[in-house]
Design a protein around this motif. Structure first.
Motif, PDB file in Angstrom:
ATOM      1  N   THR A  40      63.550  40.559  23.786  1.00  0.00           N
ATOM      2  CA  THR A  40      63.690  41.465  24.925  1.00  0.00           C
ATOM      3  C   THR A  40      64.413  40.796  26.082  1.00  0.00           C
ATOM      4  O   THR A  40      65.384  41.338  26.625  1.00  0.00           O
ATOM      5  CB  THR A  40      62.304  41.961  25.395  1.00  0.00           C
ATOM      6  N   GLY A  41      63.942  39.631  26.484  1.00  0.00           N
ATOM      7  CA  GLY A  41      64.552  38.948  27.624  1.00  0.00           C
ATOM      8  C   GLY A  41      65.989  38.538  27.376  1.00  0.00           C
ATOM      9  O   GLY A  41      66.852  38.677  28.260  1.00  0.00           O
ATOM     10  N   ALA A  44      68.141  41.695  27.414  1.00  0.00           N
ATOM     11  CA  ALA A  44      68.303  42.183  28.786  1.00  0.00           C
ATOM     12  C   ALA A  44      69.308  41.322  29.546  1.00  0.00           C
ATOM     13  O   ALA A  44      70.163  41.848  30.271  1.00  0.00           O
ATOM     14  CB  ALA A  44      66.953  42.185  29.493  1.00  0.00           C
ATOM     15  N   CYS A 235      59.548  40.437  30.601  1.00  0.00           N
ATOM     16  CA  CYS A 235      59.869  40.651  29.180  1.00  0.00           C
ATOM     17  C   CYS A 235      59.082  39.690  28.300  1.00  0.00           C
ATOM     18  O   CYS A 235      59.597  39.207  27.283  1.00  0.00           O
ATOM     19  CB  CYS A 235      61.377  40.465  28.952  1.00  0.00           C
ATOM     20  N   ASN A 237      56.139  40.362  26.790  1.00  0.00           N
ATOM     21  CA  ASN A 237      55.416  41.087  25.741  1.00  0.00           C
ATOM     22  C   ASN A 237      53.917  40.805  25.745  1.00  0.00           C
ATOM     23  O   ASN A 237      53.217  41.223  26.657  1.00  0.00           O
ATOM     24  CB  ASN A 237      56.059  40.760  24.377  1.00  0.00           C
ATOM     25  N   GLY A 368      57.923  46.038  26.711  1.00  0.00           N
ATOM     26  CA  GLY A 368      57.157  45.291  25.711  1.00  0.00           C
ATOM     27  C   GLY A 368      56.234  46.196  24.936  1.00  0.00           C
ATOM     28  O   GLY A 368      56.387  47.409  24.901  1.00  0.00           O
ATOM     29  N   ALA A 378      62.457  45.594  20.503  1.00  0.00           N
ATOM     30  CA  ALA A 378      62.625  44.602  21.568  1.00  0.00           C
ATOM     31  C   ALA A 378      64.091  44.438  21.941  1.00  0.00           C
ATOM     32  O   ALA A 378      64.432  44.305  23.125  1.00  0.00           O
ATOM     33  CB  ALA A 378      62.037  43.260  21.129  1.00  0.00           C
ATOM     34  N   GLY A 382      65.298  45.757  25.558  1.00  0.00           N
ATOM     35  CA  GLY A 382      65.891  44.775  26.467  1.00  0.00           C
ATOM     36  C   GLY A 382      67.211  45.262  27.029  1.00  0.00           C
ATOM     37  O   GLY A 382      67.449  45.198  28.245  1.00  0.00           O
TER      38      GLY A 382
END
Length: 434
Positions: A40-41, A44, A235, A237, A368, A378, A382
């Motif tokens: 996710t991070g 993003a 991010c 989770n 998340g 994810a 993101g």
């Protein structure tokens, strides 16, 4: 301090050691602060760098980036999830909308893999939802009916065809869906680090101990220095509750898995030399099992509430024995030393299997809680969180926000007691499917 990951994940130990980026040691100011260096991070940050190429983007990762849940899952990228078919019309539409979102998530990962020519052992071999119990066969047939009503391609298999496909006589029946990819999750996660734009700064082994907002600026405290910025994206989770965010909407579960050495030529012939496959159990808490392209067998059949991720070698040895017993039910010829690696990892769950995608406060955004579907969701969440944070609307964002939100959860210790009781009940019903 943030718990450390154990160092025995088979997906990671098969790769060359990656030297971590530096720990944050001096105070800095950024336009964007991202907490969490997983799918996710990283997604993003990659999208933010495209949308805001002149902005300074900082990722703070508590341990080593892309070596937490992103690298430790079972490697299933899927577009459909098991449903037993007992649905109202509204429920059927909900299943269809969830399927469409998962399909878009799969396509988002596919686009990344193709664009950057990522080697992650990508195999579009589909997936099996299988059972060894007669009582679960009706559930699978109802699931098949749901898939048919939604126009989703699939097959229903019984013995002896199923045993030929899987190389084991353990399972009685299965539903195979075409929309499933097996991959090496650590390779994919590491590729996301490699593809970070130059405007993104990644600080590893830099846990965020606390955060606060004052004068429209966020300040994140880490062990050695603080980071300030106008925008904050959370991010991380399964660990978002440790920052005081969504404590009544999501909770972590610790899973453990094992991976065998490659099967010998004789062992592989014994099971009929099948092609790569992945099986998900039709029974809650049943085992997830894979035969990988390099002829290893992975099994995950444990889930526990609120266990630390940094399990000791003794903790992992106990769970390794549970994994081995599950392997013996399916492949009785495997010797006791067949398991090569055993590891733990944290996933994030909500009470109604809903995801988190929200503006939590002014310039504070959170994504998340993927309920076991983290590879695709994810990556998608993101990227879409980045669009949301800069104020752009997309059709995919509309689909995400049209889905249900996580329902309310009771406070501790009642939540802990409830989760442990539910898991204990599921383990009893799943004892023959583990």
């Amino acid at each position: 301090m943030h718990p450390k990951n154990d160092q025995t994940c088979g997906w990671l130990t098969s790769l060359p050691k990656r030297p971590p980026t530096p720990t944050l040691s001096d105070p800095i100011q950024a336009d964007w602060i991202i907490i969490g260096g997983g799918y996710t991070g990283l997604s993003a940050a990659r999208k933010l760098a495209q949308l805001k190429p002149l902005d300074r983007i900082v990722i703070l990762e508590a341990d080593c980036a892309a070596e937490g849940a992103s690298a430790r899952n079972s490697g299933y990228l899927v577009d459909s999830t098991l449903n037993d078919g007992h649905l109202s019309d509204a429920g059927l539409e909900n299943f269809r909308s969830k399927y469409e979102l998962n399909r878009q998530a799969l396509e988002t990962v596919r686009h990344f893999v193709n664009e950057h020519r990522v080697d992650c052992d990508w195999n579009e071999c589909g997936k099996f939802h299988a059972t060894s119990l007669e009582k679960n066969e009706e559930k699978l047939l109802n699931f098949s009916s749901t898939l048919t009503n939604c126009g989703i391609a699939h097959d229903v298999l019984f013995e002896p065809e199923l045993s030929k496909r899987l190389g084991t006589v353990y399972y009685r029946s299965a539903v195979r869906t075409n929309g499933g990819v097996m991959l090496q999750p650590a390779k994919l996660a590491r590729a996301m680090i490699d593809q970070l734009p130059f405007s993104v700064e990644l600080y590893e082994q830099t846990p965020v101990l606390s955060w606060q907002k004052h004068n429209d600026m966020f300040e994140c405290t880490t062990p050695k220095a603080n980071v300030t910025g106008k925008n904050l994206l959370v991010c991380n989770n399964g660990f978002m509750a440790s920052l005081g965010i969504n404590t009544d909407r999501a909770f972590p579960l610790t899973l453990t898995a094992s991976l065998t050495r490659p099967l010998t030529h004789e062992e592989y012939e014994t099971i009929g030399s099948p092609e790569e496959w992945g099986v998900l159990s039709a029974q809650a808490m049943g085992a997830t099992v894979r035969l990988t392209g390099d002829r290893r067998i992975m099994i995950r059949n444990t889930a526990e509430a609120f266990k630390p991720i940094n399990m000791t070698p003794a903790d992992l040895a106990k769970r390794r024995n549970i994994h081995y017993q599950g392997l013996l039910r399916r492949f009785p010829f495997l010797p006791e030393d067949a398991i090569e690696t055993t590891w733990s990892g944290v996933t994030c769950i909500s009470g109604n299997s809903a995801n988190i995608f929200q503006q939590y406060d002014d310039n504070l955004f959170v994504a998340g809680c993927y309920n076991g579907g983290g590879i695709g969701l994810a990556t998608l969440f993101g990227e879409q969180l980045a669009f949301k944070a800069v104020g752009e609307r997309t059709s995919l964002m509309d689909k995400i926000e049209a889905r249900p939100s996580p329902n309310w959860l009771p406070p501790q210790p009642f939540l802990r007691w409830g989760v442990k009781a539910r898991l204990a009940k599921d383990r009893v019903f799943a004892r023959k499917e583990r």
